[in-house]
Write a protein that holds these residues in place. Structure first.
Motif, PDB file in Angstrom:
ATOM      1  N   LYS A 222      42.936  33.261  48.844  1.00  0.00           N
ATOM      2  CA  LYS A 222      42.405  34.015  47.698  1.00  0.00           C
ATOM      3  C   LYS A 222      41.475  33.212  46.794  1.00  0.00           C
ATOM      4  O   LYS A 222      41.137  33.663  45.704  1.00  0.00           O
ATOM      5  CB  LYS A 222      43.537  34.613  46.861  1.00  0.00           C
ATOM      6  CG  LYS A 222      44.354  35.662  47.598  1.00  0.00           C
ATOM      7  CD  LYS A 222      45.275  36.417  46.644  1.00  0.00           C
ATOM      8  CE  LYS A 222      46.025  37.531  47.404  1.00  0.00           C
ATOM      9  NZ  LYS A 222      46.849  38.330  46.492  1.00  0.00           N
ATOM     10  N   GLU A 225      38.386  35.247  46.401  1.00  0.00           N
ATOM     11  CA  GLU A 225      38.639  36.410  45.550  1.00  0.00           C
ATOM     12  C   GLU A 225      38.635  36.031  44.077  1.00  0.00           C
ATOM     13  O   GLU A 225      38.049  36.720  43.233  1.00  0.00           O
ATOM     14  CB  GLU A 225      39.977  37.043  45.926  1.00  0.00           C
ATOM     15  CG  GLU A 225      40.360  38.246  45.092  1.00  0.00           C
ATOM     16  CD  GLU A 225      41.710  38.835  45.484  1.00  0.00           C
ATOM     17  OE1 GLU A 225      42.515  39.120  44.576  1.00  0.00           O
ATOM     18  OE2 GLU A 225      41.952  38.995  46.701  1.00  0.00           O
ATOM     19  N   LYS A 226      39.254  34.909  43.761  1.00  0.00           N
ATOM     20  CA  LYS A 226      39.355  34.462  42.364  1.00  0.00           C
ATOM     21  C   LYS A 226      38.021  33.990  41.805  1.00  0.00           C
ATOM     22  O   LYS A 226      37.789  34.073  40.599  1.00  0.00           O
ATOM     23  CB  LYS A 226      40.385  33.347  42.265  1.00  0.00           C
ATOM     24  CG  LYS A 226      41.810  33.788  42.591  1.00  0.00           C
ATOM     25  CD  LYS A 226      42.760  32.604  42.652  1.00  0.00           C
ATOM     26  CE  LYS A 226      44.166  33.049  43.044  1.00  0.00           C
ATOM     27  NZ  LYS A 226      45.087  31.893  43.210  1.00  0.00           N
ATOM     28  N   CYS A 228      34.882  35.058  42.850  1.00  0.00           N
ATOM     29  CA  CYS A 228      33.766  36.009  42.969  1.00  0.00           C
ATOM     30  C   CYS A 228      33.473  36.650  41.615  1.00  0.00           C
ATOM     31  O   CYS A 228      34.336  37.346  41.058  1.00  0.00           O
ATOM     32  CB  CYS A 228      34.087  37.081  43.999  1.00  0.00           C
ATOM     33  SG  CYS A 228      32.772  38.330  44.158  1.00  0.00           S
ATOM     34  N   GLU A 230      31.593  39.101  40.925  1.00  0.00           N
ATOM     35  CA  GLU A 230      31.334  40.536  41.029  1.00  0.00           C
ATOM     36  C   GLU A 230      32.564  41.325  41.461  1.00  0.00           C
ATOM     37  O   GLU A 230      32.475  42.535  41.676  1.00  0.00           O
ATOM     38  CB  GLU A 230      30.193  40.788  42.031  1.00  0.00           C
ATOM     39  CG  GLU A 230      28.905  40.042  41.730  1.00  0.00           C
ATOM     40  CD  GLU A 230      28.302  40.421  40.393  1.00  0.00           C
ATOM     41  OE1 GLU A 230      28.517  41.585  39.972  1.00  0.00           O
ATOM     42  OE2 GLU A 230      27.624  39.583  39.782  1.00  0.00           O
ATOM     43  N   ASP A 231      33.698  40.625  41.610  1.00  0.00           N
ATOM     44  CA  ASP A 231      34.928  41.274  42.086  1.00  0.00           C
ATOM     45  C   ASP A 231      34.676  42.000  43.413  1.00  0.00           C
ATOM     46  O   ASP A 231      35.174  43.102  43.652  1.00  0.00           O
ATOM     47  CB  ASP A 231      35.443  42.267  41.035  1.00  0.00           C
ATOM     48  CG  ASP A 231      36.879  42.720  41.315  1.00  0.00           C
ATOM     49  OD1 ASP A 231      37.657  41.912  41.854  1.00  0.00           O
ATOM     50  OD2 ASP A 231      37.213  43.877  41.005  1.00  0.00           O
ATOM     51  N   LYS A 234      38.348  41.034  48.233  1.00  0.00           N
ATOM     52  CA  LYS A 234      39.780  41.254  48.125  1.00  0.00           C
ATOM     53  C   LYS A 234      40.447  40.710  49.380  1.00  0.00           C
ATOM     54  O   LYS A 234      39.940  40.861  50.483  1.00  0.00           O
ATOM     55  CB  LYS A 234      40.094  42.750  47.979  1.00  0.00           C
ATOM     56  CG  LYS A 234      39.539  43.396  46.719  1.00  0.00           C
ATOM     57  CD  LYS A 234      40.187  42.838  45.468  1.00  0.00           C
ATOM     58  CE  LYS A 234      39.605  43.506  44.220  1.00  0.00           C
ATOM     59  NZ  LYS A 234      40.156  42.905  42.969  1.00  0.00           N
ATOM     60  N   LYS A 246      29.163  45.773  46.289  1.00  0.00           N
ATOM     61  CA  LYS A 246      29.276  44.947  45.081  1.00  0.00           C
ATOM     62  C   LYS A 246      28.681  43.550  45.259  1.00  0.00           C
ATOM     63  O   LYS A 246      28.261  42.924  44.288  1.00  0.00           O
ATOM     64  CB  LYS A 246      30.748  44.798  44.684  1.00  0.00           C
ATOM     65  CG  LYS A 246      31.420  46.074  44.213  1.00  0.00           C
ATOM     66  CD  LYS A 246      32.861  45.791  43.805  1.00  0.00           C
ATOM     67  CE  LYS A 246      33.558  47.035  43.284  1.00  0.00           C
ATOM     68  NZ  LYS A 246      34.964  46.750  42.885  1.00  0.00           N
ATOM     69  N   CYS A 247      28.652  43.067  46.477  1.00  0.00           N
ATOM     70  CA  CYS A 247      28.217  41.694  46.745  1.00  0.00           C
ATOM     71  C   CYS A 247      26.744  41.495  46.396  1.00  0.00           C
ATOM     72  O   CYS A 247      25.887  42.294  46.776  1.00  0.00           O
ATOM     73  CB  CYS A 247      28.449  41.359  48.219  1.00  0.00           C
ATOM     74  SG  CYS A 247      27.926  39.693  48.675  1.00  0.00           S
ATOM     75  N   CYS A 253      31.411  32.273  47.060  1.00  0.00           N
ATOM     76  CA  CYS A 253      32.532  32.339  48.000  1.00  0.00           C
ATOM     77  C   CYS A 253      32.297  31.435  49.202  1.00  0.00           C
ATOM     78  O   CYS A 253      33.231  30.812  49.721  1.00  0.00           O
ATOM     79  CB  CYS A 253      32.769  33.778  48.444  1.00  0.00           C
ATOM     80  SG  CYS A 253      31.344  34.550  49.261  1.00  0.00           S
TER      81      CYS A 253
END
Length: 265
Positions: A222, A225-226, A228, A230-231, A234, A246-247, A253
């Motif tokens: 993760k 995930e933590k 990024c 732009e969230d 997942k 979203k990317c 990452c």
């Protein structure tokens, strides 16, 4: 009665019979003739004639009929691409907009970086390998590298490299998707050129199990995930997944992944 007379009578009888059968066949063809829409024939003419079934129908003629009579998508032939779709649109009097091209993408980078559990000797086919104790690779989710996708491609667009992984030649690929359908481990997927960041792993095993067999597999830590902003990432069932909508391809990452299993292309 002489032999000659018998032969003449036999020939006359056969000739008469043939004439009667011919007349009956002509009459039957007219009675049972199926009227075809001339637009269907026009659409068939502009199709590539591969009859590969990538459109989801039985062949080019079936696709043409569905397009004309049942509103199948004009751009439903991936082999013909946009140019064919535009010609079909011209025949039917409809406008066609060009969609972004998609190509098969391999979500596994194991290959020679993933250990083998045993030396396989047998049919060069991924399905055959998987049927034998879930495959020779240490990872059950990865690419078996036995060329099932290569043989499924009617355009010779895929080769197996020295890393025992398939390589897709975009200049030859028609995006028909037959390789994706043929892959028994679902490690091939469609991806757009604008989608720059991808997780090169398909494993849902826990991190410890992944690291034991593969140098580059996702361990579900993760960290991506933590980090990024732009969230867009997942981790689900120990595997990172990227929301391409979203990317923004910022590359954070890729930089942070401790396993180097996220690719920026």
């Amino acid at each position: 009665m002489s032999l000659t007379t018998l032969l003449i009578q036999a020939m006359a009888t056969l000739g008469g019979l043939g004439l009667v059968i011919g007349i009956m066949l002509i009459a039957a063809s007219r009675v049972f003739k199926v009227e075809t829409n001339p637009l269907v024939e026009e659409v068939v003419e502009v199709l590539p004639g591969a009859n590969c079934g990538a459109c989801g129908f039985a062949g080019c003629a079936d696709f043409a009929e569905r397009v004309v009579e049942e509103n199948a998508p004009l751009d439903g032939c991936p082999v013909g691409g946009f140019e064919t779709a535009k010609e079909i649109g011209g025949i039917l009097g409809q406008d066609v907009s060009e969609a972004e091209k998609e190509y098969p993408y391999l979500r596994c980078n194991g290959g020679t970086k993933c250990v083998d559990r045993f030396d396989y000797v047998g049919i060069e086919d991924c399905t055959a390998v998987i049927m034998l104790s879930d495959g020779e690779k240490g990872c059950n989710y990865g690419c078996m590298g036995r060329g099932t996708c290569v043989r499924a491609c009617p355009f010779d667009a895929i080769t197996i490299g020295d890393d025992r992984l398939p390589d897709v030649n975009k200049n030859l690929c028609k995006s028909c998707g037959l390789c994706i359908e043929a892959c028994p481990n679902d490690v091939l997927m469609f991806a757009k050129d604008s989608e720059k960041v991808h997780v090169q792993c398909n494993s849902h095993d826990k991190g410890k199990a992944v690291k034991a067999v593969c140098e580059i597999g996702c361990i579900g830590c993760k960290i991506c995930e933590k980090n990024c902003p732009e969230d867009a990432i997942k981790v689900t069932k120990f595997l990172a997944e990227i929301d391409q909508d979203k990317c923004t391809a910022c590359g954070i990452c890729v930089e942070k992944c401790p396993q180097n299993c996220i690719e920026m292309r």
